[in-house]
Motif scaffolding. Structure first.
Motif, PDB file in Angstrom:
ATOM      1  N   THR A  80      31.356 -37.294  -2.088  1.00  0.00           N
ATOM      2  CA  THR A  80      30.115 -37.515  -2.840  1.00  0.00           C
ATOM      3  C   THR A  80      29.915 -36.399  -3.846  1.00  0.00           C
ATOM      4  OG1 THR A  80      28.735 -36.256  -1.319  1.00  0.00           O
ATOM      5  CG2 THR A  80      29.030 -38.588  -0.815  1.00  0.00           C
ATOM      6  N   ARG A  81      29.208 -36.718  -4.906  1.00  0.00           N
ATOM      7  CA  ARG A  81      28.940 -35.720  -5.942  1.00  0.00           C
ATOM      8  C   ARG A  81      27.546 -35.112  -5.748  1.00  0.00           C
ATOM      9  NH1 ARG A  81      32.577 -39.101  -8.851  1.00  0.00           N
ATOM     10  NH2 ARG A  81      34.375 -37.793  -9.425  1.00  0.00           N
ATOM     11  N   LYS A  82      26.803 -35.698  -4.791  1.00  0.00           N
ATOM     12  CA  LYS A  82      25.538 -35.078  -4.373  1.00  0.00           C
ATOM     13  C   LYS A  82      25.765 -34.541  -2.968  1.00  0.00           C
ATOM     14  CE  LYS A  82      22.414 -38.125  -6.875  1.00  0.00           C
ATOM     15  NZ  LYS A  82      21.708 -39.396  -6.729  1.00  0.00           N
ATOM     16  N   THR A  83      25.065 -33.457  -2.660  1.00  0.00           N
ATOM     17  CA  THR A  83      25.210 -32.924  -1.320  1.00  0.00           C
ATOM     18  C   THR A  83      24.691 -33.953  -0.335  1.00  0.00           C
ATOM     19  OG1 THR A  83      24.892 -30.729  -2.191  1.00  0.00           O
ATOM     20  CG2 THR A  83      24.601 -31.003   0.202  1.00  0.00           C
ATOM     21  N   ARG A  84      25.537 -34.219   0.642  1.00  0.00           N
ATOM     22  CA  ARG A  84      25.147 -35.243   1.609  1.00  0.00           C
ATOM     23  C   ARG A  84      25.606 -34.840   2.982  1.00  0.00           C
ATOM     24  NH1 ARG A  84      26.591 -41.654   1.267  1.00  0.00           N
ATOM     25  NH2 ARG A  84      26.272 -42.134   3.476  1.00  0.00           N
ATOM     26  N   SER A  85      24.713 -34.950   3.912  1.00  0.00           N
ATOM     27  CA  SER A  85      25.093 -34.684   5.302  1.00  0.00           C
ATOM     28  C   SER A  85      25.333 -36.029   5.958  1.00  0.00           C
ATOM     29  CB  SER A  85      23.966 -33.954   6.042  1.00  0.00           C
ATOM     30  OG  SER A  85      23.784 -32.689   5.489  1.00  0.00           O
ATOM     31  N   PHE A  86      26.548 -36.216   6.449  1.00  0.00           N
ATOM     32  CA  PHE A  86      26.869 -37.482   7.115  1.00  0.00           C
ATOM     33  C   PHE A  86      26.309 -37.426   8.530  1.00  0.00           C
ATOM     34  CE2 PHE A  86      29.974 -37.109   3.743  1.00  0.00           C
ATOM     35  CZ  PHE A  86      29.947 -38.391   3.190  1.00  0.00           C
ATOM     36  N   THR A  87      25.576 -38.485   8.886  1.00  0.00           N
ATOM     37  CA  THR A  87      24.962 -38.513  10.222  1.00  0.00           C
ATOM     38  C   THR A  87      26.036 -38.884  11.222  1.00  0.00           C
ATOM     39  OG1 THR A  87      24.426 -40.836  10.095  1.00  0.00           O
ATOM     40  CG2 THR A  87      22.772 -39.293   9.222  1.00  0.00           C
ATOM     41  N   PRO A  88      25.807 -38.541  12.498  1.00  0.00           N
ATOM     42  CA  PRO A  88      26.778 -38.922  13.528  1.00  0.00           C
ATOM     43  C   PRO A  88      27.027 -40.427  13.509  1.00  0.00           C
ATOM     44  CG  PRO A  88      25.184 -37.391  14.426  1.00  0.00           C
ATOM     45  CD  PRO A  88      24.716 -37.716  13.057  1.00  0.00           C
ATOM     46  N   MET A  89      25.995 -41.176  13.241  1.00  0.00           N
ATOM     47  CA  MET A  89      26.129 -42.641  13.196  1.00  0.00           C
ATOM     48  C   MET A  89      27.070 -43.068  12.082  1.00  0.00           C
ATOM     49  SD  MET A  89      25.017 -45.524  14.408  1.00  0.00           S
ATOM     50  CE  MET A  89      23.330 -45.951  14.851  1.00  0.00           C
TER      51      MET A  89
ATOM     52  N   LYS B 116      30.814 -32.454  -3.868  1.00  0.00           N
ATOM     53  CA  LYS B 116      29.998 -31.539  -3.039  1.00  0.00           C
ATOM     54  C   LYS B 116      30.288 -31.739  -1.556  1.00  0.00           C
ATOM     55  CE  LYS B 116      26.526 -30.219  -6.206  1.00  0.00           C
ATOM     56  NZ  LYS B 116      27.478 -29.623  -7.150  1.00  0.00           N
ATOM     57  N   SER B 117      30.295 -33.042  -1.129  1.00  0.00           N
ATOM     58  CA  SER B 117      30.490 -33.310   0.302  1.00  0.00           C
ATOM     59  C   SER B 117      31.691 -34.215   0.506  1.00  0.00           C
ATOM     60  CB  SER B 117      29.248 -33.989   0.878  1.00  0.00           C
ATOM     61  OG  SER B 117      28.109 -33.203   0.631  1.00  0.00           O
TER      62      SER B 117
ATOM     63  N   LYS C 157      32.070 -32.195   5.681  1.00  0.00           N
ATOM     64  CA  LYS C 157      31.800 -30.898   5.075  1.00  0.00           C
ATOM     65  C   LYS C 157      30.862 -31.087   3.893  1.00  0.00           C
ATOM     66  CE  LYS C 157      36.043 -28.270   5.697  1.00  0.00           C
ATOM     67  NZ  LYS C 157      37.152 -27.733   4.935  1.00  0.00           N
ATOM     68  N   THR C 158      30.031 -30.112   3.688  1.00  0.00           N
ATOM     69  CA  THR C 158      29.243 -30.117   2.449  1.00  0.00           C
ATOM     70  C   THR C 158      29.466 -28.780   1.757  1.00  0.00           C
ATOM     71  OG1 THR C 158      27.344 -29.300   3.662  1.00  0.00           O
ATOM     72  CG2 THR C 158      27.425 -31.674   3.273  1.00  0.00           C
ATOM     73  N   GLY C 159      29.152 -28.772   0.493  1.00  0.00           N
ATOM     74  CA  GLY C 159      29.320 -27.536  -0.295  1.00  0.00           C
ATOM     75  C   GLY C 159      30.771 -27.148  -0.465  1.00  0.00           C
ATOM     76  N   VAL C 160      31.645 -28.120  -0.555  1.00  0.00           N
ATOM     77  CA  VAL C 160      33.085 -27.800  -0.722  1.00  0.00           C
ATOM     78  C   VAL C 160      33.348 -27.137  -2.061  1.00  0.00           C
ATOM     79  CG1 VAL C 160      33.983 -29.573   0.844  1.00  0.00           C
ATOM     80  CG2 VAL C 160      33.571 -30.155  -1.552  1.00  0.00           C
ATOM     81  N   ASP C 161      32.472 -27.376  -3.036  1.00  0.00           N
ATOM     82  CA  ASP C 161      32.679 -26.798  -4.375  1.00  0.00           C
ATOM     83  C   ASP C 161      32.355 -25.307  -4.410  1.00  0.00           C
ATOM     84  OD1 ASP C 161      30.086 -27.462  -3.796  1.00  0.00           O
ATOM     85  OD2 ASP C 161      29.528 -27.769  -5.919  1.00  0.00           O
ATOM     86  N   VAL C 162      31.709 -24.850  -3.385  1.00  0.00           N
ATOM     87  CA  VAL C 162      31.394 -23.406  -3.378  1.00  0.00           C
ATOM     88  C   VAL C 162      31.936 -22.727  -2.120  1.00  0.00           C
ATOM     89  CG1 VAL C 162      29.346 -23.592  -4.871  1.00  0.00           C
ATOM     90  CG2 VAL C 162      29.116 -23.953  -2.406  1.00  0.00           C
ATOM     91  N   ASP C 163      32.660 -23.468  -1.314  1.00  0.00           N
ATOM     92  CA  ASP C 163      33.156 -22.930  -0.035  1.00  0.00           C
ATOM     93  C   ASP C 163      34.292 -21.951  -0.310  1.00  0.00           C
ATOM     94  OD1 ASP C 163      34.152 -22.416   2.450  1.00  0.00           O
ATOM     95  OD2 ASP C 163      34.506 -24.516   3.007  1.00  0.00           O
ATOM     96  N   PRO C 164      34.095 -20.654  -0.023  1.00  0.00           N
ATOM     97  CA  PRO C 164      35.151 -19.676  -0.307  1.00  0.00           C
ATOM     98  C   PRO C 164      36.388 -19.879   0.564  1.00  0.00           C
ATOM     99  CG  PRO C 164      33.336 -18.672   0.920  1.00  0.00           C
ATOM    100  CD  PRO C 164      32.900 -20.060   0.619  1.00  0.00           C
TER     101      PRO C 164
END
Lengths: 122, 559
Positions: free
Chosen positions: B143-152, B122-123, B101-108
Motif C-alpha cells: 500500500t502507498r498509505k500506511t496501513r495496519s493489516f488486522t489479524p482478520m 509504506k506498508s 510491516k508498515t513504514g518500510v520506506d523509512v525502516d533503517p
C-alpha cells in the motif's frame, strides 16, 4: 743412281727389294733392325727409305719420324701387309711419299721407286 | 448502538471476504495456466483487498530463491531491486508465517527502504503460498498509505494465498501433464528424425533446430566431449549469434560441471547467476534463463545440451525431463553416427590404401599377376591389361593357366610350383609369340597367411627381348671384331714372306731362258698372286658369313 735403304723384319723381303732395285742401278742398303737403319741415316746421305710398318721393336711410322728429323729431305715409301686408314694418314703427315700394300709386284715397286725419286729430280 | 454498528460492519466485512473469496475462486477456476492464474490474481486482488499493488513470486527449487511470477501496480525499476525483504522476513515466510510491516520506506533495517520510498510504498503484507505443506512461493500486498493489516485481514489473505497456491499447483500440474503429452509426441518425432540418418551433422542440427521450437525457447546448443582431449567442443547451435558462440570456453562454468556429472541444471537468472560465466555476453544476446542437460549414452556422458530463453523462465520438472529424454535419445543417435563416421573413415582409408597399391602396381612396367591358392587371378596391373589388350573384368576370378600368354607346354609352371612349395621361383623363358621370339624374365613370390600357408602368389614378368637382342648383337660384333683382327694379322704375317717369294720368283722368271721353264714359273706366280689376292681380301674385309663345312665345323666367307 740413288742411295736407298730398306728396313723390314723379314730378311728375305729386304734381299728381294735390294735385288730388284740394284738391277735398276741403285745403291741399296738393307736392314732388319730399326736402330741400325736409323744410325745409317745419321751417318750417310740417303735419298730414299723403304720402310715396312710392322717391325721388331718400333713401328715403321716411328722410324720414319726419327729419320725425317735427321734427314728431312729424304724420300720415303711405306710398305705394309695390313693397311689401315690411320697408319696411312700418319705416314703421309710425317712426309712419306708413297704408301704401298704388300705383296707388291716387282714392276709396281720399280715404278713407285722411279716415281718417288723422279719427283726428287724434278 | 455502537455494538450493533460494529456487528453490522463485521458482518459486512465477512460478507465482503466471502465475496472476495468467491470471486477469487471463480477467477482462478476459469483458467488453468499457472501464469494466467498469477496475472489474474495480482490484477484483481488490489481492488478487492483495497491495496495498491500485489506481486507473486515463485520458489525456484534449483536456486532456492524466489523469482517474480506476476506483479501489478509497481514499476519495473522497483521490481528489479534485487533482494525482496529482510532476512528475518524471508526466514519467517519460509517457515510459513505471514509478515505485515508498515513504514518500510523509512525502516533503517530494510535494505530497500530507499526504493520503497521512491515507489511510495509504506506498508507490505507478505504471505507464504503453501501447497501440501511446502512453500511454493510468496504473495505480497503493498500500500502507498500506511496501513495496519488486522489479524482478520492477514488470516483471510493467508487463506487466499493458500487458495492461489492450490490454483497455481493445479495449473502447473495440468500444464505439466499437457506438456508431457506434447513432449512425448515430440520425443517420438525427434527420435524418429535423428534415428533416420547416420549423418552426425544432420542429427545435431535437427536437435538444435527442433527442440527450442517445441519448447518455445530461443536457442539450443550441443557440445560434445572430444575423446582425444576430453574437452567440450561446440558441435551444433541454433538461435545464437556468432559473437555469442565465440565468447570463450565454458568448461569452467558450474552449470557445465554439474551437467557433466550427469545432473540437469536450470538457471533462472542467467545474466546474474554465478553458475554461468560471460554475463555481459548473455545480457547483450538477450538471454534470461538456461537449462543444461547431460547427453548420455548409457552411463557414459558424451556431451552437454543447453536450452536458452529470452524471457525469464522457471524450468518445470517436465521440461527438464523432456530435455533430458531428448538428450538421452540424442546420445544414442550421436554415438551411432560417430561410430558410423569412424567406420566410414576406416573404410576410406582402406580404399585409399587400395588405390595407392594399385597406383604403384600400375606404375610398374613389368606385368604383374596375383593369383589365389586355387590359382585363380585376383589382381593384375595396368601393364598386363595393356599388353594383352584385355579388360580387368574379363580376367578376375579366371584360372591363371587360361589367361596367361606365356605358357610353355611341357614345362612346369612356376606359379604352380610356388603355390605348392612356398618357395620363390625365378627363371627366364624363351618363347615365340605370334611368330616373334620373346625373352621373358619371370619371378614368382609367395604370400603367406597367418598360419604359414601360401595364400597368394605374385608373378612379375619382364620382357627382356630387347636386352637379349642387344646382348646377341654385342656377341656378334665381338665375334666379327675377333675375326677381323685374326684375318688382318694373318694377312700381315703372310704378306711379307709372300712378297719375298713372289718378287724373287718374278726375278727368277726373268733369268729363265727356256719357254717351258717360264710357263712353269708362271703357274707358280699365278698361284702366288691368287694367295696375294686372298690376303688383300682378308686385310680389307668388313664382315663375314659362317658356312657349314663338315660335321660341326664351320668356315668363313669374307665380304
Amino acid at each position: 743412281m740413288s742411295e736407298i735403304i730398306v728396313l723390314d723384319d723379314v730378311y728375305d723381303a729386304v734381299i728381294l727389294i735390294r735385288k730388284i732395285l740394284s738391277k735398276k742401278g741403285h745403291n741399296v742398303h738393307t736392314f732388319t733392325e730399326e736402330e741400325e737403319a736409323v744410325d745409317f741415316v745419321r751417318t750417310h746421305p740417303v735419298d730414299l727409305a723403304i720402310l715396312d710398318i710392322k717391325l721388331k721393336k718400333m713401328s715403321g711410322i716411328e722410324v720414319l719420324a726419327q729419320m725425317k728429323k735427321i734427314a728431312p729431305g729424304m724420300r720415303a715409301i711405306m710398305l705394309t701387309g695390313y693397311p689401315t686408314v690411320e697408319t696411312a694418314r700418319e705416314a703421309i703427315s710425317l712426309g712419306a711419299n708413297e704408301y704401298c700394300v704388300k705383296p707388291i709386284d716387282k714392276n709396281e715397286l720399280e715404278e713407285k721407286v722411279s716415281k718417288v725419286l723422279g719427283g726428287d729430280e724434278s | 448502538m455502537q455494538n450493533d454498528m460494529t456487528a453490522v460492519a463485521e458482518q459486512n466485512r465477512e460478507r465482503g471476504y466471502l465475496e472476495i473469496f468467491q470471486e477469487v475462486t471463480r477467477l482462478i477456476s476459469m483458467v488453468l495456466d499457472p501464469q494466467q492464474v498469477m496475472d489474474l490474481v495480482v490484477r484483481r486482488l488490489p481492488e478487492l483487498l483495497e491495496v495498491d499493488a500485489a506481486t507473486i513470486r515463485l520458489l525456484d527449487a534449483g536456486t532456492n530463491t524466489f523469482v517474480l511470477g506476476a506483479a501489478h501496480g509497481l514499476s519495473d525499476q522497483y521490481l528489479s531491486r534485487g533482494g525482496i525483504d529482510t532476512r528475518e522476513t524471508m526466514d519467517m515466510l519460509m517457515k510459513g508465517r505471514p509478515v505485515a510491516k508498515t513504514g518500510v520506506d523509512v525502516d533503517p533495517l530494510y535494505q530497500h527502504s530507499a526504493e520503497a520510498a521512491r515507489e511510495g510504498i509504506k506498508s507490505v503484507l507478505s504471505l507464504p503460498i503453501i501447497f501440501q505443506g511446502h512453500i511454493i512461493g510468496i504473495m505480497r500486498l503493498l500500500t502507498r498509505k500506511t496501513r495496519s493489516f488486522t489479524p482478520m485481514e492477514i488470516s483471510f489473505s493467508m487463506t487466499l494465498a493458500e487458495q492461489i497456491g492450490v490454483a497455481i499447483s493445479n495449473g502447473r500440474l495440468f500444464k505439466e501433464m499437457e506438456n508431457q503429452v506434447d513432449f512425448l509426441k515430440e520425443v517420438h518425432e525427434i527420435s524418429r528424425l535423428i534415428n533416420s540418418t547416420l549423418d552426425l551433422n544432420i542429427i545435431l542440427q535437427t536437435i538444435v533446430d527442433k527442440l527450442p521450437k517445441i519448447m518455445g525457447m530461443k536457442a539450443c546448443t550441443i557440445r560434445l566431449l572430444q575423446p582425444e582431449t576430453n574437452q567440450l567442443e561446440l558441435a551444433a547451435a541454433s538461435g545464437l549469434s556468432p559473437e555469442y558462440l565465440k565468447r570463450g570456453s565454458i568448461r569452467r562454468e558450474d552449470s557445465i560441471f554439474q551437467a557433466l556429472k550427469g545432473e540437469p541444471v536450470a538457471v533462472y537468472d542467467a545474466p546474474n547467476d554465478p553458475r554461468v560465466q560471460y554475463h555481459d555476453a548473455i545480457r547483450s544476446e538477450g538471454i534470461k534463463s538456461i537449462l543444461a542437460v547431460p547427453i548420455k549414452k548409457g552411463r557414459e556422458i558424451i556431451g552437454v545440451m543447453r536450452l536458452l530463453t529470452t524471457e525469464y523462465h522457471c524450468f518445470t520438472a517436465s521440461e527438464v525431463t523432456f530435455a533430458t529424454a531428448v538428450a538421452e535419445e540424442s546420445g544414442s543417435a550421436i554415438l551411432n553416427a560417430l561410430t558410423f563416421q569412424k567406420i566410414n573413415l576406416l573404410f576410406n582409408q582402406i580404399e585409399e590404401n587400395e588405390r595407392f597399391l594399385q597406383a604403384i602396381m600400375d606404375a610398374l612396367q613389368d606385368r604383374i599377376v596375383v593369383v589365389d591358392g586355387k590359382k585363380h587371378v585376383v589382381m593384375v596391373n595396368r601393364k598386363f591389361l595393356q599388353q594383352e589388350n584385355l579388360a580387368e573384368k574379363a580376367l578376375l576370378g579366371r584360372p591363371y593357366d587360361l589367361i596367361i600368354p606365356w605358357k610353355i607346354e611341357g614345362r612346369q609352371c612356376p606359379v604352380g610350383k610356388v603355390l605348392a612349395t612356398g618357395k620363390m621361383c625365378a627363371r627366364t623363358d624363351h618363347l615365340t609369340v605370334n611368330g616373334h621370339a620373346q625373352w621373358l624374365e619371370r619371378s614368382v613370390f609367395p604370400i603367406f597367411d597367418n598360419e604359414g600357408r601360401v595364400e597368394y602368389a605374385v608373378e612379375t614378368v619382364r620382357d627382356i627381348t630387347s636386352q637379349k637382342s642387344l646382348e646377341q648383337e654385342k656377341i656378334e660384333r665381338e665375334k666379327l671384331a675377333g675375326v677381323l683382327e685374326t684375318a688382318g694379322t694373318v694377312a700381315h704375317e703372310l704378306n711379307s714372306p709372300l712378297f719375298a717369294a713372289l718378287g724373287t720368283a718374278q726375278l727368277l722368271r726373268d733369268d729363265l731362258e727356256k719357254e717351258e721353264q717360264r710357263q712353269e714359273m708362271d703357274i707358280i706366280l699365278r698361284n702366288m698372286q691368287s694367295m696375294a689376292e686372298l690376303t688383300k681380301k682378308m686385310a680389307a674385309m668388313t664382315g663375314f658369313a659362317s658356312k657349314e663345312y663338315v660335321g660341326d665345323t664351320k668356315i668363313i666367307e669374307f665380304h
